[in-house]
Write a protein that holds these residues in place. Sequence first.
Motif, PDB file in Angstrom:
ATOM      1  N   ARG A 266      16.227   7.996   2.888  1.00 59.98           N
ATOM      2  CA  ARG A 266      15.525   6.720   2.763  1.00 59.98           C
ATOM      3  C   ARG A 266      16.471   5.524   2.718  1.00 59.98           C
ATOM      4  O   ARG A 266      16.047   4.388   2.897  1.00 59.98           O
ATOM      5  CB  ARG A 266      14.672   6.733   1.494  1.00 59.98           C
ATOM      6  CG  ARG A 266      13.433   7.606   1.597  1.00 59.98           C
ATOM      7  CD  ARG A 266      12.751   7.710   0.257  1.00 59.98           C
ATOM      8  NE  ARG A 266      11.406   8.290   0.363  1.00 59.98           N
ATOM      9  CZ  ARG A 266      10.698   8.720  -0.665  1.00 59.98           C
ATOM     10  NH1 ARG A 266      11.211   8.635  -1.889  1.00 59.98           N
ATOM     11  NH2 ARG A 266       9.496   9.224  -0.483  1.00 59.98           N
TER      12      ARG A 266
ATOM     13  N   ARG B 140      14.442  13.326   8.075  1.00 65.31           N
ATOM     14  CA  ARG B 140      13.978  12.026   8.579  1.00 65.31           C
ATOM     15  C   ARG B 140      12.502  12.044   8.961  1.00 65.31           C
ATOM     16  O   ARG B 140      11.985  11.057   9.468  1.00 65.31           O
ATOM     17  CB  ARG B 140      14.840  11.605   9.774  1.00 65.31           C
ATOM     18  CG  ARG B 140      16.307  11.431   9.389  1.00 65.31           C
ATOM     19  CD  ARG B 140      17.153  10.921  10.543  1.00 65.31           C
ATOM     20  NE  ARG B 140      18.515  10.705  10.097  1.00 65.31           N
ATOM     21  CZ  ARG B 140      19.538  11.494  10.403  1.00 65.31           C
ATOM     22  NH1 ARG B 140      19.364  12.536  11.169  1.00 65.31           N
ATOM     23  NH2 ARG B 140      20.755  11.228   9.937  1.00 65.31           N
ATOM     24  N   TRP B 141      11.829  13.150   8.718  1.00 66.85           N
ATOM     25  CA  TRP B 141      10.401  13.241   9.026  1.00 66.85           C
ATOM     26  C   TRP B 141       9.617  13.014   7.725  1.00 66.85           C
ATOM     27  O   TRP B 141      10.061  13.429   6.650  1.00 66.85           O
ATOM     28  CB  TRP B 141      10.085  14.615   9.612  1.00 66.85           C
ATOM     29  CG  TRP B 141       8.716  14.714  10.223  1.00 66.85           C
ATOM     30  CD1 TRP B 141       7.588  15.200   9.634  1.00 66.85           C
ATOM     31  CD2 TRP B 141       8.334  14.312  11.541  1.00 66.85           C
ATOM     32  NE1 TRP B 141       6.526  15.131  10.500  1.00 66.85           N
ATOM     33  CE2 TRP B 141       6.950  14.589  11.685  1.00 66.85           C
ATOM     34  CE3 TRP B 141       9.025  13.749  12.621  1.00 66.85           C
ATOM     35  CZ2 TRP B 141       6.244  14.315  12.845  1.00 66.85           C
ATOM     36  CZ3 TRP B 141       8.327  13.478  13.785  1.00 66.85           C
ATOM     37  CH2 TRP B 141       6.953  13.762  13.896  1.00 66.85           C
ATOM     38  N   PRO B 142       8.446  12.407   7.766  1.00 70.00           N
ATOM     39  CA  PRO B 142       7.716  12.077   6.530  1.00 70.00           C
ATOM     40  C   PRO B 142       7.366  13.267   5.650  1.00 70.00           C
ATOM     41  O   PRO B 142       7.209  13.110   4.431  1.00 70.00           O
ATOM     42  CB  PRO B 142       6.448  11.395   7.060  1.00 70.00           C
ATOM     43  CG  PRO B 142       6.795  10.905   8.419  1.00 70.00           C
ATOM     44  CD  PRO B 142       7.784  11.866   8.976  1.00 70.00           C
ATOM     45  N   ASP B 143       7.226  14.454   6.220  1.00 73.32           N
ATOM     46  CA  ASP B 143       6.775  15.603   5.430  1.00 73.32           C
ATOM     47  C   ASP B 143       7.732  15.968   4.307  1.00 73.32           C
ATOM     48  O   ASP B 143       7.298  16.379   3.223  1.00 73.32           O
ATOM     49  CB  ASP B 143       6.583  16.821   6.334  1.00 73.32           C
ATOM     50  CG  ASP B 143       5.284  16.774   7.101  1.00 73.32           C
ATOM     51  OD1 ASP B 143       4.454  15.888   6.812  1.00 73.32           O
ATOM     52  OD2 ASP B 143       5.094  17.621   7.998  1.00 73.32           O
TER      53      ASP B 143
ATOM     54  N   PRO C 233      10.050  14.132   2.335  1.00 71.96           N
ATOM     55  CA  PRO C 233       9.905  13.347   1.103  1.00 71.96           C
ATOM     56  C   PRO C 233       8.525  13.492   0.476  1.00 71.96           C
ATOM     57  O   PRO C 233       8.401  13.481  -0.757  1.00 71.96           O
ATOM     58  CB  PRO C 233      10.169  11.906   1.553  1.00 71.96           C
ATOM     59  CG  PRO C 233      10.025  11.910   3.024  1.00 71.96           C
ATOM     60  CD  PRO C 233      10.411  13.273   3.485  1.00 71.96           C
ATOM     61  N   GLU C 234       7.499  13.653   1.302  1.00 70.64           N
ATOM     62  CA  GLU C 234       6.150  13.821   0.755  1.00 70.64           C
ATOM     63  C   GLU C 234       6.017  15.153   0.018  1.00 70.64           C
ATOM     64  O   GLU C 234       5.405  15.242  -1.052  1.00 70.64           O
ATOM     65  CB  GLU C 234       5.115  13.721   1.874  1.00 70.64           C
ATOM     66  CG  GLU C 234       3.693  14.034   1.463  1.00 70.64           C
ATOM     67  CD  GLU C 234       3.123  13.105   0.399  1.00 70.64           C
ATOM     68  OE1 GLU C 234       2.019  13.406  -0.123  1.00 70.64           O
ATOM     69  OE2 GLU C 234       3.761  12.081   0.070  1.00 70.64           O
TER      70      GLU C 234
ATOM     71  N   TRP D 296       0.359  15.836   4.635  1.00 69.46           N
ATOM     72  CA  TRP D 296       1.253  16.241   5.713  1.00 69.46           C
ATOM     73  C   TRP D 296       1.033  15.407   6.965  1.00 69.46           C
ATOM     74  O   TRP D 296      -0.070  14.916   7.212  1.00 69.46           O
ATOM     75  CB  TRP D 296       1.071  17.710   6.043  1.00 69.46           C
ATOM     76  CG  TRP D 296       1.304  18.675   4.921  1.00 69.46           C
ATOM     77  CD1 TRP D 296       0.440  19.640   4.485  1.00 69.46           C
ATOM     78  CD2 TRP D 296       2.473  18.803   4.103  1.00 69.46           C
ATOM     79  NE1 TRP D 296       1.000  20.350   3.453  1.00 69.46           N
ATOM     80  CE2 TRP D 296       2.249  19.862   3.191  1.00 69.46           C
ATOM     81  CE3 TRP D 296       3.693  18.126   4.045  1.00 69.46           C
ATOM     82  CZ2 TRP D 296       3.186  20.262   2.242  1.00 69.46           C
ATOM     83  CZ3 TRP D 296       4.632  18.510   3.091  1.00 69.46           C
ATOM     84  CH2 TRP D 296       4.379  19.561   2.217  1.00 69.46           C
ATOM     85  N   SER D 297       2.097  15.301   7.773  1.00 70.05           N
ATOM     86  CA  SER D 297       2.042  14.561   9.026  1.00 70.05           C
ATOM     87  C   SER D 297       2.692  15.402  10.139  1.00 70.05           C
ATOM     88  O   SER D 297       3.921  15.544  10.153  1.00 70.05           O
ATOM     89  CB  SER D 297       2.786  13.226   8.890  1.00 70.05           C
ATOM     90  OG  SER D 297       2.813  12.534  10.102  1.00 70.05           O
TER      91      SER D 297
END
Length: 350
Positions: A77, A300-303, A305-306, A321-322
């Motif tokens: 981030r 670097r993919w949103p999953d 950190p989520e 999830w994305s």
Amino acid sequence: MTDDAGVLVRRQGPVGRLTLDRPGALNALTAGMIHTLLGTLEGWAEDPAVAAVVVDGAGPKGLCAGGDVRFLVDDARDPASRGRAGAAMLAEEYRLDALVARYPKPYVALMDGVVMGGGVGISAHGSVRVVTERTMLAMPEVTIGYVPDVGGTWLLSHTPGELGTHVALTSARLGAAEAIACGLADRQVPSDRHSELVDALVAGGDPAEVVDALAVDPGPAPLLADRGWIDACYGADTVPGILAALRQCDEPGARKAADAIGRAAPLALVMTLRALRAARAATVEEALSAEYVTSRCSMRWPDFPEGVRALLVDRDGAPRWSPPTLDEVTGEVVERFLAGALDTDPELRL
């Protein structure tokens, strides 16, 4: 004895000892710990006075719960780093795992208690792998939007049949007997006899013979009893195909497996199955190189950190999830995911 960045380093006669020393954090690996382990092992590999190495964890709860995923998330981030410091940490960790896999001297890993993620990397690649009645081994990466690494795709792809696919996609927790059955460990030695084991090594005993003399029968491995439906269901070429087979199976374990897979990150599941299939024909080093690319993309993919937020920080158990479903993990999504590896990331040299 020295305490260097969370690792107790000492020599006992012909034995080099490394103890992960962050018991309050289940001995999770930091960049400093990885650096110390790698440098020390490289030195001992060339030291004729060191005949064998023993690796264990401080405290009663486990060898190692994995890597410092919160650091990886924070670094990804950071607009100034964009994950490069985390990539450098992973590059050094994978060099460490490759060294363990090819170590020129007996490498005895005492896999007592929790052994997950990075803890698997520094133990299951060793030449003498000892589990106990308290061992709980897992590669739970898909539950946090990540893909098994530290050579885990190689280890799991070389288990009997499709057991490793099941373990990776469901984040199954393995006891001593199951870890041995999957080829992730060698013998079970009671935890209260580990000091006796080390004393025998210090006295000059052959590591394999010492462990054999202290080993006990681990008993049956429940996972082996499920081998029939596991091999049948996980033989499918895609995650949706595996899920369909599990849901059509009458075995209660298959339904539980389908539920576990349904909670994991869809994209991580797809990338994990892809990595496992490729690792079957790869060397450890080739698998680590492929994992390095996937790891940099995951950071670097949103999953990722989520997943860390939902399971380790807020602990609400409700990750978003994305993409949110397997049907939405298209080839275009996979291409965008793999584009997340930057040419400026630190190089992996194995």
